[in-house]
Scaffold this motif. Structure first.
Motif, PDB file in Angstrom:
ATOM      1  N   TYR A  51      45.642  37.014  40.370  1.00 32.55           N
ATOM      2  CA  TYR A  51      45.081  38.363  40.479  1.00 32.55           C
ATOM      3  C   TYR A  51      45.685  39.010  41.707  1.00 32.55           C
ATOM      4  O   TYR A  51      45.614  38.435  42.797  1.00 32.55           O
ATOM      5  CB  TYR A  51      43.556  38.274  40.607  1.00 32.55           C
ATOM      6  N   ARG A  59      46.018  50.712  41.675  1.00 27.16           N
ATOM      7  CA  ARG A  59      45.702  51.212  40.329  1.00 27.16           C
ATOM      8  C   ARG A  59      44.370  51.960  40.345  1.00 27.16           C
ATOM      9  O   ARG A  59      44.237  53.026  39.744  1.00 27.16           O
ATOM     10  CB  ARG A  59      45.636  50.020  39.356  1.00 27.16           C
TER      11      ARG A  59
ATOM     12  N   ASP B  45      38.309  50.128  51.012  1.00 31.40           N
ATOM     13  CA  ASP B  45      39.504  49.326  50.727  1.00 31.40           C
ATOM     14  C   ASP B  45      39.299  47.870  51.097  1.00 31.40           C
ATOM     15  O   ASP B  45      39.618  46.962  50.321  1.00 31.40           O
ATOM     16  CB  ASP B  45      40.710  49.888  51.494  1.00 31.40           C
ATOM     17  N   PHE B  48      37.107  46.193  48.694  1.00 28.56           N
ATOM     18  CA  PHE B  48      37.815  45.869  47.457  1.00 28.56           C
ATOM     19  C   PHE B  48      38.666  44.616  47.631  1.00 28.56           C
ATOM     20  O   PHE B  48      38.581  43.678  46.846  1.00 28.56           O
ATOM     21  CB  PHE B  48      38.704  47.044  47.027  1.00 28.56           C
ATOM     22  N   LEU B  49      39.464  44.607  48.710  1.00 29.09           N
ATOM     23  CA  LEU B  49      40.405  43.503  48.878  1.00 29.09           C
ATOM     24  C   LEU B  49      39.674  42.176  49.030  1.00 29.09           C
ATOM     25  O   LEU B  49      40.144  41.142  48.558  1.00 29.09           O
ATOM     26  CB  LEU B  49      41.320  43.754  50.083  1.00 29.09           C
ATOM     27  N   ALA B  52      37.133  41.978  45.263  1.00 31.63           N
ATOM     28  CA  ALA B  52      37.650  42.127  43.898  1.00 31.63           C
ATOM     29  C   ALA B  52      38.102  40.797  43.288  1.00 31.63           C
ATOM     30  O   ALA B  52      37.775  40.526  42.129  1.00 31.63           O
ATOM     31  CB  ALA B  52      38.777  43.149  43.873  1.00 31.63           C
ATOM     32  N   PRO B  53      38.830  39.932  44.043  1.00 34.57           N
ATOM     33  CA  PRO B  53      39.250  38.675  43.408  1.00 34.57           C
ATOM     34  C   PRO B  53      38.066  37.841  42.920  1.00 34.57           C
ATOM     35  O   PRO B  53      38.095  37.279  41.822  1.00 34.57           O
ATOM     36  CB  PRO B  53      39.994  37.953  44.534  1.00 34.57           C
ATOM     37  N   ARG B  56      36.521  39.537  39.922  1.00 34.55           N
ATOM     38  CA  ARG B  56      37.371  39.361  38.745  1.00 34.55           C
ATOM     39  C   ARG B  56      37.120  37.967  38.143  1.00 34.55           C
ATOM     40  O   ARG B  56      36.902  37.811  36.946  1.00 34.55           O
ATOM     41  CB  ARG B  56      38.852  39.506  39.135  1.00 34.55           C
ATOM     42  N   ASN B  57      37.124  36.942  38.998  1.00 39.84           N
ATOM     43  CA  ASN B  57      36.906  35.592  38.488  1.00 39.84           C
ATOM     44  C   ASN B  57      35.551  35.465  37.822  1.00 39.84           C
ATOM     45  O   ASN B  57      35.422  34.900  36.739  1.00 39.84           O
ATOM     46  CB  ASN B  57      37.021  34.581  39.626  1.00 39.84           C
ATOM     47  N   TYR B  60      35.678  37.050  34.639  1.00 41.95           N
ATOM     48  CA  TYR B  60      36.535  36.244  33.767  1.00 41.95           C
ATOM     49  C   TYR B  60      35.752  35.078  33.172  1.00 41.95           C
ATOM     50  O   TYR B  60      35.861  34.786  31.984  1.00 41.95           O
ATOM     51  CB  TYR B  60      37.735  35.754  34.574  1.00 41.95           C
ATOM     52  N   TYR B  61      34.915  34.450  34.000  1.00 44.82           N
ATOM     53  CA  TYR B  61      34.102  33.347  33.477  1.00 44.82           C
ATOM     54  C   TYR B  61      33.124  33.860  32.435  1.00 44.82           C
ATOM     55  O   TYR B  61      32.690  33.119  31.566  1.00 44.82           O
ATOM     56  CB  TYR B  61      33.310  32.650  34.605  1.00 44.82           C
ATOM     57  N   ALA B  70      39.856  42.261  34.794  1.00 43.59           N
ATOM     58  CA  ALA B  70      40.442  43.138  35.819  1.00 43.59           C
ATOM     59  C   ALA B  70      40.038  44.588  35.583  1.00 43.59           C
ATOM     60  O   ALA B  70      39.750  45.331  36.524  1.00 43.59           O
ATOM     61  CB  ALA B  70      41.957  42.992  35.812  1.00 43.59           C
ATOM     62  N   ASP B  71      39.989  44.986  34.297  1.00 47.04           N
ATOM     63  CA  ASP B  71      39.555  46.356  33.982  1.00 47.04           C
ATOM     64  C   ASP B  71      38.100  46.570  34.388  1.00 47.04           C
ATOM     65  O   ASP B  71      37.740  47.631  34.907  1.00 47.04           O
ATOM     66  CB  ASP B  71      39.711  46.633  32.479  1.00 47.04           C
ATOM     67  N   VAL B  73      36.547  45.092  36.737  1.00 51.11           N
ATOM     68  CA  VAL B  73      36.505  45.210  38.197  1.00 51.11           C
ATOM     69  C   VAL B  73      36.762  46.656  38.596  1.00 51.11           C
ATOM     70  O   VAL B  73      36.065  47.225  39.441  1.00 51.11           O
ATOM     71  CB  VAL B  73      37.543  44.276  38.867  1.00 51.11           C
ATOM     72  N   GLN B  74      37.747  47.260  37.932  1.00 48.56           N
ATOM     73  CA  GLN B  74      38.053  48.668  38.206  1.00 48.56           C
ATOM     74  C   GLN B  74      36.840  49.554  37.932  1.00 48.56           C
ATOM     75  O   GLN B  74      36.478  50.397  38.747  1.00 48.56           O
ATOM     76  CB  GLN B  74      39.223  49.117  37.322  1.00 48.56           C
ATOM     77  N   PHE B  77      34.139  49.114  40.620  1.00 46.41           N
ATOM     78  CA  PHE B  77      34.430  49.749  41.913  1.00 46.41           C
ATOM     79  C   PHE B  77      34.443  51.274  41.807  1.00 46.41           C
ATOM     80  O   PHE B  77      34.130  51.958  42.770  1.00 46.41           O
ATOM     81  CB  PHE B  77      35.742  49.212  42.495  1.00 46.41           C
ATOM     82  N   ILE B 164      36.033  26.517  41.335  1.00 46.72           N
ATOM     83  CA  ILE B 164      37.321  27.229  41.361  1.00 46.72           C
ATOM     84  C   ILE B 164      37.439  28.097  42.617  1.00 46.72           C
ATOM     85  O   ILE B 164      38.428  28.032  43.340  1.00 46.72           O
ATOM     86  CB  ILE B 164      37.494  28.105  40.097  1.00 46.72           C
TER      87      ILE B 164
END
Lengths: 304, 201
Positions: A51, A59, B45, B48-49, B52-53, B56-57, B60-61, B70-71, B73-74, B77, B164
């Motif tokens: 990621y 984006r 910012d 987010f940084l 976000a990871p 996302r995970n 994802y799970y 990922a979408d 997450v967008q 935010f 993970i």
């Protein structure tokens, strides 16, 4: 078949290395421990797809820029509905209070003698609260100290405090409940005292008393009648009690605060008797035997 | 969120003496900071940084698709940005996770459970293993993947966030807005269930 786990967090705490040596040993002796070890070892190799947070942030900013151009904000966000909700909530609260409060019974906070609805009387000491409700029992809830003279009836009269309950049919008795200590002294008739969290009830007859001490132990007949009931005659009386307890009672009686020297040992035992209706007199009565000269500033008593 | 621009303000020592007015003064200062907290671009910012990871995970799970996660997450935010005035910085974490979770919920049927995971390579290379051993290891991994898919929702995320992402139970509790004890119970249950499922496969 493996034994089931008694502790539902055991394996979690094993993984994070928080088990005690004894727990760890017991876990390692289980027949299924090897399986858990394997699962733990293997699952630590799991990985999530890559990621790129920075690219994603870029984006996001691009999306935000386009979204900002196209979005129109509503002029008014219907504030009147919001007020309607507040009004409805307020009405509900008032209604609830109207229906619920009367059922909670009569409330007494004022120091002095009060006549209860069942004909019993109660005398409240300073900083004490009592509520009373007649139902299946005559239920009085007390925090602080009070002397009860209970009308004889078939319906039991029950005094409940945080530390225990006292059940009687018709008698007079004193209940003291402050901090972690509860004392009950029976003057006439019979009472039954049950301390919270204890299975045994303590029956008392006239002249007897029972105390629950801060360490959770129970002492019988510890305080004399004179000491317990002297406040009814406008005095506070202590025999071999910690100074902290004596001071606390003084502060309650006169709504003052003590400023003690830092090194002052208030766990020391002392005997004292002071009046409850004359501050200056009481200060002398309390401090003269202790060889202290207190200064009264506002509602602070400064001891040096 | 302890954002870059604000760290210095948080280092002001809290007052030793407890005068009410001083407390009110300091509370007011904190509030002042919250007001432009996440709305501040640099704070946003860095939020987010750092977050976000993980988000996302987590997603994802839950939804089983890295791109879709990922979408989401967008989306989450974007919502945070729209509501930045209402979300206190230190509540932003749990807020984002709840928004993300709701978005997955809306996906409904389309959300799937991950059946295939990636594995760190060091596990295989560090052990000089015979071909049989490698095969056995591969089998075991597949069995574990299937078992993870069979974990109840809730237990699965907790298990994976710990294994993970390496998050501590306290951190997971903060993100999901549940107690640490609840996290530990879910983790324990995950391990017991994994073992049972694994025995069946």
């Amino acid at each position: 078949m493996e034994p089931s786990f008694q502790d539902e967090t055991l394996l979690a705490r094993w993984l994070s290395g928080e088990l005690s040596p004894a727990e760890e040993k017991a876990l390692r002796e289980r027949p299924d421990f090897a399986d858990y070890e394997r699962i733990a070892q293997l699952s630590s190799q799991l990985r999530a797809p890559d990621y790129d947070a920075r690219a994603e942030l870029a984006r996001l900013k691009a999306r935000r820029a386009t979204a900002a151009k196209t979005r129109t904000l509503p002029l008014r966000q219907r504030p009147h509905y919001r007020w309607a909700w507040y009004a409805a909530a307020a009405v509900t609260l008032l209604l609830a209070a109207w229906f619920l409060l009367p059922k909670a019974g009569d409330h007494y906070e004022e120091t002095g003698k009060h006549l209860l609805a069942d004909g019993s009387s109660v005398q409240l000491n300073a900083s004490s609260k009592l509520s009373f409700l007649e139902g299946e029992t005559r239920a009085a809830t007390l925090s602080g100290e009070a002397f009860f003279e209970v009308e004889k009836k078939d319906v039991p009269f029950v005094v409940t405090t945080e530390l225990g309950t006292v059940t009687v049919l018709g008698t007079s008795f004193n209940v003291y409940e402050r901090g972690q200590e509860m004392r009950v002294a029976c003057q006439t008739g019979k009472v039954s005292v049950q301390f919270s969290g204890q299975s045994m009830a303590h029956p008392l007859t006239a002249g007897e008393s029972v105390s629950l001490l801060p360490d959770g132990t129970v002492a019988n007949n510890r305080s004399t009648r004179e000491e317990t009931l002297d406040w009814l005659n406008g005095h506070s009386y202590f025999q071999n009690r910690p100074l902290s307890e004596i001071f606390a009672e003084f502060e309650r009686q006169y709504q003052v605060t003590f400023n003690l020297p830092p090194a002052f040992d208030d766990t020391e035992l002392a005997s004292s008797r002071f009046t409850n209706d004359n501050l200056e007199k009481a200060l002398v009565e309390l401090f003269a035997p202790l060889n202290f000269e207190p200064n009264l500033v506002g509602n602070r008593v400064i001891v040096e | 969120m302890r954002g870059n621009g604000r760290t210095s303000l948080y280092q002001i020592p809290s007052p030793k003496f407890t005068l009410p007015s001083t407390i009110i003064f300091f509370k007011a200062m904190e509030k002042e900071q919250y007001n432009n907290g996440v709305c501040d671009q640099t704070v946003f910012d860095s939020t987010f940084l750092s977050l976000a990871p993980r988000l996302r995970n987590f997603l994802y799970y839950r939804c089983g698709d890295a791109e879709q996660a990922a979408d989401l997450v967008q989306e989450s935010f974007l919502k945070l940005w729209e509501n930045c005035g209402k979300v206190l910085p230190d509540k932003a974490k749990a807020w984002l996770f709840r928004v993300g979770e709701n978005l997955v919920f809306k996906l409904g049927e389309r959300a799937k459970v991950v059946r295939k995971y990636e594995w760190r390579q060091e596990g295989l290379t560090s052990v000089v293993a015979s071909p049989e051993h490698q095969l056995e290891e591969k089998e075991f991994r597949e069995q574990l993947e299937a078992a993870i898919a069979g974990l109840p929702e809730g237990a699965r995320e907790v298990f994976l966030l710990n294994r993970i992402d390496g998050l501590k139970y306290r951190e997971i509790a903060e993100l999901l807005n549940i107690s640490q004890k609840a996290v530990e119970k879910r983790m324990h249950r995950a391990l017991v269930t994994l073992r049972e499922l694994h025995a069946k496969i």
